[in-house]
Design a protein around this motif. Structure first.
Motif, PDB file in Angstrom:
ATOM      1  N   LEU A   1      38.982   3.631   0.691  1.00 64.21           N
ATOM      2  CA  LEU A   1      40.155   3.700   1.561  1.00 64.21           C
ATOM      3  C   LEU A   1      41.003   2.476   1.274  1.00 64.21           C
ATOM      4  CD1 LEU A   1      38.004   5.564   2.927  1.00 64.21           C
ATOM      5  CD2 LEU A   1      39.015   4.927   5.128  1.00 64.21           C
ATOM      6  N   SER A   2      42.159   2.699   0.663  1.00 61.29           N
ATOM      7  CA  SER A   2      43.051   1.608   0.270  1.00 61.29           C
ATOM      8  C   SER A   2      44.195   1.490   1.266  1.00 61.29           C
ATOM      9  CB  SER A   2      43.599   1.872  -1.135  1.00 61.29           C
ATOM     10  OG  SER A   2      44.639   0.962  -1.457  1.00 61.29           O
ATOM     11  N   ASP A   3      44.370   0.290   1.818  1.00 63.02           N
ATOM     12  CA  ASP A   3      45.463   0.006   2.751  1.00 63.02           C
ATOM     13  C   ASP A   3      46.576  -0.687   1.974  1.00 63.02           C
ATOM     14  OD1 ASP A   3      47.190  -0.835   4.712  1.00 63.02           O
ATOM     15  OD2 ASP A   3      45.661  -1.748   5.987  1.00 63.02           O
ATOM     16  N   LEU A   4      47.682   0.029   1.770  1.00 67.22           N
ATOM     17  CA  LEU A   4      48.807  -0.473   0.977  1.00 67.22           C
ATOM     18  C   LEU A   4      50.051  -0.664   1.849  1.00 67.22           C
ATOM     19  CD1 LEU A   4      49.300  -1.125  -2.098  1.00 67.22           C
ATOM     20  CD2 LEU A   4      50.284   1.159  -2.289  1.00 67.22           C
ATOM     21  N   ALA A   5      49.835  -1.082   3.087  1.00 68.66           N
ATOM     22  CA  ALA A   5      50.944  -1.180   4.041  1.00 68.66           C
ATOM     23  C   ALA A   5      52.011  -2.182   3.617  1.00 68.66           C
ATOM     24  CB  ALA A   5      50.406  -1.554   5.423  1.00 68.66           C
ATOM     25  N   TYR A   6      51.642  -3.169   2.787  1.00 69.57           N
ATOM     26  CA  TYR A   6      52.596  -4.217   2.382  1.00 69.57           C
ATOM     27  C   TYR A   6      53.062  -4.028   0.947  1.00 69.57           C
ATOM     28  CZ  TYR A   6      51.271  -6.373   6.739  1.00 69.57           C
ATOM     29  OH  TYR A   6      51.068  -6.602   8.071  1.00 69.57           O
ATOM     30  N   SER A   7      53.096  -2.788   0.487  1.00 78.19           N
ATOM     31  CA  SER A   7      53.417  -2.511  -0.917  1.00 78.19           C
ATOM     32  C   SER A   7      54.780  -3.021  -1.341  1.00 78.19           C
ATOM     33  CB  SER A   7      53.345  -1.005  -1.176  1.00 78.19           C
ATOM     34  OG  SER A   7      54.271  -0.308  -0.357  1.00 78.19           O
ATOM     35  N   GLU A   8      55.738  -3.097  -0.414  1.00 80.99           N
ATOM     36  CA  GLU A   8      57.096  -3.467  -0.787  1.00 80.99           C
ATOM     37  C   GLU A   8      57.445  -4.919  -0.458  1.00 80.99           C
ATOM     38  OE1 GLU A   8      58.613  -1.574  -2.719  1.00 80.99           O
ATOM     39  OE2 GLU A   8      57.290   0.146  -2.445  1.00 80.99           O
ATOM     40  N   ILE A   9      56.484  -5.677   0.045  1.00 83.60           N
ATOM     41  CA  ILE A   9      56.757  -7.098   0.325  1.00 83.60           C
ATOM     42  C   ILE A   9      55.990  -7.925  -0.696  1.00 83.60           C
ATOM     43  CG2 ILE A   9      56.742  -8.938   2.029  1.00 83.60           C
ATOM     44  CD1 ILE A   9      56.811  -6.867   4.206  1.00 83.60           C
ATOM     45  N   TYR A  10      56.673  -8.232  -1.769  1.00 85.03           N
ATOM     46  CA  TYR A  10      56.089  -9.033  -2.842  1.00 85.03           C
ATOM     47  C   TYR A  10      57.180  -9.934  -3.402  1.00 85.03           C
ATOM     48  CZ  TYR A  10      58.402  -5.496  -5.738  1.00 85.03           C
ATOM     49  OH  TYR A  10      59.342  -4.667  -6.302  1.00 85.03           O
ATOM     50  N   PHE A  11      56.784 -11.035  -4.039  1.00 87.80           N
ATOM     51  CA  PHE A  11      57.754 -12.057  -4.408  1.00 87.80           C
ATOM     52  C   PHE A  11      57.774 -12.389  -5.891  1.00 87.80           C
ATOM     53  CE2 PHE A  11      56.144 -13.127  -0.028  1.00 87.80           C
ATOM     54  CZ  PHE A  11      57.169 -12.472   0.632  1.00 87.80           C
TER      55      PHE A  11
END
Length: 397
Positions: free
Chosen positions: A203-213
């Motif tokens: 079970l992969s939680d990718l909730a922050y997929s679009e917050i990267y720097f």
């Protein structure tokens, strides 16, 4: 009748409650608290999404029960997102379900696939629902290291050899809440190899997929060959579009897991309010400049926060993803633990952070700091922290 209910007995006291209680008392006394403790976006959603919600609300036919697994247009929009963002093709009918946020989806899938006594592998520290969703469902949790490296992989294989019964599922979460770790496609390949070999669900939680720097966006485990045989992935509108209170998320991937979640949700809810689902569809299908702008906003806040903390004498690593900094407690305060340090920081610096103990015992040497205030407030917070640190350094014998 005086005994506590069995499932409630398995849940420890809510660690964040002590800090939240102190924060509420300080505000009631008129104190100005800079609250960096909760991952609650402070920006509004895109205007066209709000407009679509308002427009749909005026339709008299949308106020009844909705569709538990998500309206067809929303599931198709999520499939289109996965294809353009990750190059992953998904069947909206069998491989995607809408959830009431990723948290609800994780908890309900845990309930659907868990038997009492099952062993589940969960990184420590990690977001509380990752372990407690399974604990509520009757499982036992075995902790593994949280960093996506050889140490975690070695711990996974060791857990398979020494756990009785053999683990049935593994939780992963990158970009991670609270640690801000990011995983590579190479690491995901190793996870898929492990899970397929050992017949373990992922079970992969990718909730922050679009917050990267950085320049490379975080990958999806579903982009790895064979991943859909064993994996399901959770995403959320909460952070990407600042729609946390709207409670819209998704599970995508393995059809058997999606079917299990679909079936259990059919007994529990009628899905999100239809206008919210329509507006979420507009967010996924519409212009995506908002997502890039939010990414730049969080990056700017990250830089302001980390510079200020370093100037205060607090050596905090620079996060490359998520909306949090995972800050080791300064050595002179280490004896307090994360709850004691958080309460002291609140009392003397008027800054609220989340104690790391709330994410697992291996988080007790850290606090989580959210990028959830504007730059002016972040500078105010770091100035107060600098004064706090200087006062305590000056008082040392």
């Amino acid at each position: 009748m005086t005994e506590e209910f069995h499932k409630i007995r398995r849940l420890p006291p809510y660690v964040f409650a002590e800090v939240n209680k102190a924060k509420a008392a300080a505000r009631a006394a008129g104190e100005d608290i800079v609250d960096l403790g909760m991952g609650n976006p402070d920006s509004p959603p895109p205007q066209h999404v709000i407009d679509k919600l308002a427009e749909t609300l005026r339709n008299p036919r949308v106020h009844g029960y909705s569709v538990s697994r998500g309206i067809p247009g929303l599931r198709k929009a999520q499939a289109a997102y996965y294809e353009r963002r990750f190059g992953v093709k998904l069947d909206p009918e069998t491989e995607i379900i809408a959830t009431l946020g990723s948290k609800e989806g994780l908890a309900n899938l845990a309930s659907a696939i868990t038997s009492p006594g099952d062993t589940i592998l969960v990184p420590n520290p990690s977001y509380p629902i990752h372990q407690f969703g399974f604990i509520i469902a009757g499982a036992s949790v075995r902790s593994v290291p949280a960093a996506p490296d050889d140490t975690m992989l070695e711990a996974l294989y060791r857990a398979v050899r020494h756990s009785v019964p053999k683990p049935t599922a593994l939780i992963i979460n990158f970009p991670s809440n609270p640690t801000a770790y990011l995983a590579s496609k190479e690491f995901y390949k190793e996870i898929v190899k492990f899970a397929r070999k050992e017949n373990i669900w992922v079970l992969s939680d990718l909730a922050y997929s679009e917050i990267y720097f950085g320049n490379e966006p975080p990958p999806s485990i579903l982009s790895i060959e064979g991943a859909k045989d064993i994996a399901v992935e959770f995403t959320s509108m909460s952070k990407t579009y600042s729609m946390a209170g709207w409670r819209i998320g998704f599970a995508a991937g393995n059809p058997r897991l999606i079917q299990a979640l679909t079936r259990i949700k059919s007994y529990l809810d009628y899905g999100a309010f239809t206008p919210v689902q329509v507006a979420a569809t507009a967010a996924l299908n519409g212009p995506q400049d908002y997502v890039e702008n939010m990414r730049l906003l969080y990056k700017d806040r990250r830089d302001v926060l980390i510079r200020g903390l370093h100037a205060a004498g607090w050596d905090v690593p620079t996060p490359e993803g998520s909306m949090f900094a995972w800050a080791p407690i300064p050595p002179q305060f280490a004896h307090l633990g994360s709850v004691g340090f958080s309460k002291l920081l609140l009392k003397e610096a008027k800054v609220a952070v989340a104690p790391g103990l709330g994410f697992g015992e291996h988080g007790d040497g850290f606090v989580r700091i959210g990028l959830v205030e504007n730059n002016q407030r972040l500078r105010q917070a770091t100035r107060s922290i600098k004064t706090f640190m200087n006062q305590h350094n000056a008082s040392k014998p």
